[in-house]
Design an enzyme around this catalytic site. Sequence first.
Site, PDB file in Angstrom:
ATOM      1  NE  ARG A  40      16.897 -30.217 -27.428  1.00  0.00           N
ATOM      2  CZ  ARG A  40      16.097 -30.815 -28.354  1.00  0.00           C
ATOM      3  NH1 ARG A  40      16.071 -30.049 -29.144  1.00  0.00           N
ATOM      4  NH2 ARG A  40      15.089 -31.701 -28.000  1.00  0.00           N
ATOM      5  CB  CYS A  98      17.320 -36.161 -33.574  1.00  0.00           C
ATOM      6  SG  CYS A  98      16.095 -36.959 -33.446  1.00  0.00           S
TER       7      CYS A  98
END
Length: 282
Positions: free
Chosen positions: A182, A240
């Site tokens: 990611r 995050c």
Amino acid sequence: MLEINTPLINTQWLEDHLGNESLVLLDSSVEPVVPGFNSVNRDGNFAAIPGARRFDYDQVVCRPNSSLPHMLPTKELFQDEVRKLGVNKEATIIVYDDVGLYASPRAWWMFRAMGHQQVAVLNGGLPKWLKEERDVVDEYSNPELGDFEADLDDKFFCDFEIVLKALYEPNCQVLDARSAARFKGIDPEPRPGVRAGHMPNAKNLPFTDLLAGGELRSVQELNEIFTGLTTKNRKVITTCGSGITACILTLAANVAGYKNLAVYDGSWAEWGLPGKLPVTVD
């Protein structure tokens, strides 16, 4: 009064102190969205550690009507909701979750941000408690109203403007807890319409690297990991997907002796939206 001087406690310590009148135990579970992480309280199963109360920062103790998930609420809302859980200002708070070590670090950091020092995370959470065959109950405790007092310190959570400046400051380091795929923009983001990639100058530290068997790694291991990414005289801002697993990094850094810490509350759910905030891919 029961006092703790560590952000992380083990199951034996908790069992030894369950009857202490100063102890408040909060289940801060949030359903995991990261592949490979599962709640033990699912598929009709439910268990709670005796005396636990439900601290739901995903739907209740969060900023109402926000387009971003589980954002830190005002100190007034936080105080009111925590008092409903019977939490007093002199309480020693232990937070846990039903994944192991996943959602509870954010609850710990929220209480720290609201001025409460006597708070710690149960290492291994409910799964470890169950594995050790310790006592459980099938419902949460329902205590009387508490007198908790919130005093928000804005330094614990930061917004995108602070992060944007920090990315280019030599005395700051931004650490991203998402997976490497990611972070590099290889895997798509789970939230629709969110860009792939990462912030320029941020470094990737997948939160999974800090865990072993659902528990936080040793202090020595954590120091070795963080030494390769930053130094203890720099400010460390963690981020995050939505502000949950960033707090695992913050907890680990705190355990390893890092003091100047902050969490980017909006995280990639905000930064990755279409707009002018810079995004890069590797």
